[in-house]
Design a protein around this motif. Structure first.
Motif, PDB file in Angstrom:
ATOM      1  N   UNK A 124       0.849  -0.957  -0.101  1.00 42.67           N
ATOM      2  CA  UNK A 124       0.529  -0.021   0.211  1.00 42.67           C
ATOM      3  C   UNK A 124       0.901   1.692   0.296  1.00 42.67           C
ATOM      4  N   UNK A 125       0.178   2.282  -0.664  1.00 38.53           N
ATOM      5  CA  UNK A 125       1.447   3.273  -0.293  1.00 38.53           C
ATOM      6  C   UNK A 125       0.269   4.531  -0.493  1.00 38.53           C
ATOM      7  N   UNK A 126       1.020   5.054  -1.577  1.00 36.33           N
ATOM      8  CA  UNK A 126       0.421   7.187  -1.846  1.00 36.33           C
ATOM      9  C   UNK A 126       1.478   7.178  -4.200  1.00 36.33           C
ATOM     10  N   UNK A 127      -0.101   6.817  -4.704  1.00 31.65           N
ATOM     11  CA  UNK A 127       0.631   7.710  -5.874  1.00 31.65           C
ATOM     12  C   UNK A 127       0.463   9.199  -6.501  1.00 31.65           C
ATOM     13  N   UNK A 128       1.357   9.960  -6.979  1.00 28.48           N
ATOM     14  CA  UNK A 128       1.390  10.680  -7.457  1.00 28.48           C
ATOM     15  C   UNK A 128       1.655  11.183  -8.798  1.00 28.48           C
ATOM     16  N   UNK A 129       0.724  12.007  -9.508  1.00 27.08           N
ATOM     17  CA  UNK A 129       1.442  12.680 -10.832  1.00 27.08           C
ATOM     18  C   UNK A 129       1.999  13.822 -10.451  1.00 27.08           C
ATOM     19  N   UNK A 130       2.665  14.369 -11.350  1.00 30.32           N
ATOM     20  CA  UNK A 130       3.595  15.293 -10.804  1.00 30.32           C
ATOM     21  C   UNK A 130       4.017  16.146 -12.106  1.00 30.32           C
ATOM     22  N   UNK A 131       3.262  17.783 -12.098  1.00 26.45           N
ATOM     23  CA  UNK A 131       3.158  18.449 -13.590  1.00 26.45           C
ATOM     24  C   UNK A 131       3.488  19.703 -12.995  1.00 26.45           C
ATOM     25  N   UNK A 132       3.681  20.147 -14.193  1.00 30.17           N
ATOM     26  CA  UNK A 132       4.108  21.914 -14.500  1.00 30.17           C
ATOM     27  C   UNK A 132       3.281  22.689 -14.891  1.00 30.17           C
TER      28      UNK A 132
END
Length: 115
Positions: free
Chosen positions: A17-25
């Protein structure tokens, strides 16, 4: 944008289990239009979690579960309408997601009682 995930790689027990991040500018143009570019994705297991053996498979599941305009917003612009402090509507403009609308609500602002 980010999503919390739980993954049962073998059997029926969620052991990763954990966290998924979408990183954008982003940049702002045409007044209030925000142009978004994808910088990358981050998959971060929570402390104490088993690390998934098949990470590409987990990312594939996440890709199917997260709306594509959020998973990969590259080359798109967004127009945001704020309905109040807790609710907004975002309209996508661009080559793949033209006209898609997403509704976002601040976490904890509305309690839903199914009974």
């Amino acid at each position: 944008n980010s999503a919390e995930w739980m993954y049962a790689e073998e059997g029926e027990t969620f052991d990763a289990y954990g966290k998924f991040s979408v990183q954008c500018s982003y940049t702002i143009n045409q007044g209030a239009r925000m142009v978004v570019d994808l910088d990358g994705h981050e998959l971060r297991p929570t402390s104490g979690s088993k690390f998934p053996e098949d990470v590409p498979k987990l990312v594939g599941y996440l890709n199917r579960a997260i709306p594509n305009e959020i998973f990969d917003p590259s080359g798109h612009a967004t127009d945001t309408t704020y309905l109040d402090a807790d609710l907004r509507i975002v309209r996508m403009t661009g080559p793949k997601h033209e006209g898609v609308r997403d509704i976002f609500m601040r976490k904890g602002c509305l309690e839903i009682n199914p009974n």
